[in-house]
Design a protein around this motif. Sequence first.
Motif, PDB file in Angstrom:
ATOM      1  N   HIS A 157       0.848  -1.190   0.000  1.00  0.00           N
ATOM      2  CA  HIS A 157       0.000   0.000   0.000  1.00  0.00           C
ATOM      3  C   HIS A 157       0.881   1.236   0.000  1.00  0.00           C
ATOM      4  O   HIS A 157       2.090   1.165   0.231  1.00  0.00           O
ATOM      5  CB  HIS A 157      -0.944   0.020   1.209  1.00  0.00           C
ATOM      6  N   GLY A 158       0.256   2.366  -0.271  1.00  0.00           N
ATOM      7  CA  GLY A 158       0.966   3.635  -0.244  1.00  0.00           C
ATOM      8  C   GLY A 158       0.861   4.291   1.122  1.00  0.00           C
ATOM      9  O   GLY A 158       0.499   3.645   2.110  1.00  0.00           O
ATOM     10  N   GLU A 159       1.131   5.563   1.152  1.00  0.00           N
ATOM     11  CA  GLU A 159       1.125   6.334   2.388  1.00  0.00           C
ATOM     12  C   GLU A 159       0.287   7.587   2.159  1.00  0.00           C
ATOM     13  O   GLU A 159       0.371   8.196   1.101  1.00  0.00           O
ATOM     14  CB  GLU A 159       2.562   6.723   2.740  1.00  0.00           C
TER      15      GLU A 159
ATOM     16  N   GLU B   5      -6.555   7.328  -3.218  1.00  0.00           N
ATOM     17  CA  GLU B   5      -5.527   7.011  -4.206  1.00  0.00           C
ATOM     18  C   GLU B   5      -4.112   6.993  -3.614  1.00  0.00           C
ATOM     19  O   GLU B   5      -3.281   6.202  -4.032  1.00  0.00           O
ATOM     20  CB  GLU B   5      -5.582   7.993  -5.386  1.00  0.00           C
ATOM     21  N   GLN B   6      -3.844   7.848  -2.643  1.00  0.00           N
ATOM     22  CA  GLN B   6      -2.507   7.869  -2.047  1.00  0.00           C
ATOM     23  C   GLN B   6      -2.148   6.530  -1.412  1.00  0.00           C
ATOM     24  O   GLN B   6      -0.989   6.168  -1.328  1.00  0.00           O
ATOM     25  CB  GLN B   6      -2.389   8.968  -0.973  1.00  0.00           C
ATOM     26  N   VAL B   7      -3.142   5.799  -0.956  1.00  0.00           N
ATOM     27  CA  VAL B   7      -2.913   4.511  -0.298  1.00  0.00           C
ATOM     28  C   VAL B   7      -2.996   3.360  -1.295  1.00  0.00           C
ATOM     29  O   VAL B   7      -2.265   2.384  -1.184  1.00  0.00           O
ATOM     30  CB  VAL B   7      -3.927   4.312   0.860  1.00  0.00           C
ATOM     31  N   THR B   8      -3.867   3.468  -2.295  1.00  0.00           N
ATOM     32  CA  THR B   8      -4.117   2.329  -3.186  1.00  0.00           C
ATOM     33  C   THR B   8      -3.289   2.336  -4.462  1.00  0.00           C
ATOM     34  O   THR B   8      -3.120   1.293  -5.082  1.00  0.00           O
ATOM     35  CB  THR B   8      -5.604   2.266  -3.576  1.00  0.00           C
ATOM     36  N   SER B   9      -2.793   3.487  -4.875  1.00  0.00           N
ATOM     37  CA  SER B   9      -1.989   3.549  -6.099  1.00  0.00           C
ATOM     38  C   SER B   9      -0.550   3.197  -5.739  1.00  0.00           C
ATOM     39  O   SER B   9       0.158   3.991  -5.123  1.00  0.00           O
ATOM     40  CB  SER B   9      -2.061   4.949  -6.711  1.00  0.00           C
ATOM     41  N   ILE B  10      -0.135   1.993  -6.114  1.00  0.00           N
ATOM     42  CA  ILE B  10       1.183   1.495  -5.721  1.00  0.00           C
ATOM     43  C   ILE B  10       1.978   1.105  -6.962  1.00  0.00           C
ATOM     44  O   ILE B  10       1.417   0.878  -8.033  1.00  0.00           O
ATOM     45  CB  ILE B  10       1.064   0.283  -4.772  1.00  0.00           C
ATOM     46  N   PRO B  11       3.293   1.011  -6.825  1.00  0.00           N
ATOM     47  CA  PRO B  11       4.093   0.622  -7.988  1.00  0.00           C
ATOM     48  C   PRO B  11       3.920  -0.852  -8.330  1.00  0.00           C
ATOM     49  O   PRO B  11       3.707  -1.684  -7.454  1.00  0.00           O
ATOM     50  CB  PRO B  11       5.532   0.898  -7.537  1.00  0.00           C
ATOM     51  N   LEU B  12       3.994  -1.141  -9.588  1.00  0.00           N
ATOM     52  CA  LEU B  12       4.104  -2.510 -10.072  1.00  0.00           C
ATOM     53  C   LEU B  12       5.048  -2.447 -11.262  1.00  0.00           C
ATOM     54  O   LEU B  12       4.701  -1.905 -12.313  1.00  0.00           O
ATOM     55  CB  LEU B  12       2.760  -3.111 -10.479  1.00  0.00           C
TER      56      LEU B  12
ATOM     57  N   LEU C 136      -5.599  -0.162 -14.980  1.00  0.00           N
ATOM     58  CA  LEU C 136      -5.728  -0.543 -13.578  1.00  0.00           C
ATOM     59  C   LEU C 136      -5.535  -2.047 -13.444  1.00  0.00           C
ATOM     60  O   LEU C 136      -6.069  -2.819 -14.228  1.00  0.00           O
ATOM     61  CB  LEU C 136      -7.107  -0.162 -13.045  1.00  0.00           C
ATOM     62  N   THR C 137      -4.756  -2.433 -12.465  1.00  0.00           N
ATOM     63  CA  THR C 137      -4.527  -3.846 -12.183  1.00  0.00           C
ATOM     64  C   THR C 137      -4.695  -4.062 -10.687  1.00  0.00           C
ATOM     65  O   THR C 137      -4.825  -3.115  -9.919  1.00  0.00           O
ATOM     66  CB  THR C 137      -3.110  -4.289 -12.614  1.00  0.00           C
ATOM     67  N   GLU C 138      -4.669  -5.336 -10.293  1.00  0.00           N
ATOM     68  CA  GLU C 138      -4.793  -5.680  -8.889  1.00  0.00           C
ATOM     69  C   GLU C 138      -3.614  -6.547  -8.480  1.00  0.00           C
ATOM     70  O   GLU C 138      -3.032  -7.249  -9.301  1.00  0.00           O
ATOM     71  CB  GLU C 138      -6.096  -6.463  -8.656  1.00  0.00           C
ATOM     72  N   GLN C 139      -3.275  -6.526  -7.215  1.00  0.00           N
ATOM     73  CA  GLN C 139      -2.196  -7.387  -6.736  1.00  0.00           C
ATOM     74  C   GLN C 139      -2.520  -8.858  -6.960  1.00  0.00           C
ATOM     75  O   GLN C 139      -1.622  -9.666  -7.131  1.00  0.00           O
ATOM     76  CB  GLN C 139      -1.920  -7.120  -5.258  1.00  0.00           C
TER      77      GLN C 139
ATOM     78  N   SER D  17     -10.037  -3.078  -4.207  1.00  0.00           N
ATOM     79  CA  SER D  17      -9.051  -3.026  -3.133  1.00  0.00           C
ATOM     80  C   SER D  17      -9.830  -3.105  -1.832  1.00  0.00           C
ATOM     81  O   SER D  17     -10.988  -2.687  -1.774  1.00  0.00           O
ATOM     82  CB  SER D  17      -8.249  -1.717  -3.184  1.00  0.00           C
ATOM     83  N   MET D  18      -9.223  -3.670  -0.819  1.00  0.00           N
ATOM     84  CA  MET D  18      -9.945  -3.779   0.435  1.00  0.00           C
ATOM     85  C   MET D  18      -9.005  -3.732   1.630  1.00  0.00           C
ATOM     86  O   MET D  18      -7.836  -4.085   1.531  1.00  0.00           O
ATOM     87  CB  MET D  18     -10.789  -5.048   0.466  1.00  0.00           C
ATOM     88  N   ASN D  19      -9.542  -3.272   2.716  1.00  0.00           N
ATOM     89  CA  ASN D  19      -8.851  -3.255   3.994  1.00  0.00           C
ATOM     90  C   ASN D  19      -9.853  -3.741   5.026  1.00  0.00           C
ATOM     91  O   ASN D  19     -10.778  -3.020   5.382  1.00  0.00           O
ATOM     92  CB  ASN D  19      -8.364  -1.840   4.335  1.00  0.00           C
TER      93      ASN D  19
END
Length: 192
Positions: free
Chosen positions: A47-49, A65-72, A88-91, A131-133
Amino acid sequence: MQPTINRLRARYNEFIRYCDKQFEDFIAQLASRNKLKKTVVILSSDHGESFEHNYLQHAGPHLYEQVTSIPLIIKEPDQVKGRIINDLTEQIDIPATILDLANIPAPSWMEGRSLVPLMQGKRLPLRPVFSMNFEKNPSLGHEITRGTVAVWEGDYKLIHYLEDNKSLLFNLTHDPDELNDLFEKEPEVGER
């Protein structure tokens, strides 16, 4: 709180630079040992920060977006030229992609889809991305009642807080900072 935010952001940026340097050194070690010819390298994050939306924490219930937009980043063996893909992709797509790169069929029970077609310049059918938490919930067999779910579809993103049964809807094309909740203004989109 701006001085605190600035200090936290500077510390975060310093940590990211440190991680980048460590990753650069790792790749250099692989290259110096001639190990990149048959190696797939994948870099991602959980996750992001967040430093916005009055939420200054590591992960947590808010799925902005700051938390869910992560590098791949995926580097194939002997790949020398990169490409930026904005789909858009998912882990959950990473395991299927690894199997595809290794020419191993994905088992039928596996969720996610291979991203190799995107890497080859092809398109994948559009579909909602999630995405989920989830917070601690009762033991197995019970409905998940605490946590947050986000779903992206087209230009829209919905964030739903399970415990509060509250939803936020954003049009990321017109509102990339997620400042204007559209759930009441566009209920048909939010409900879908």
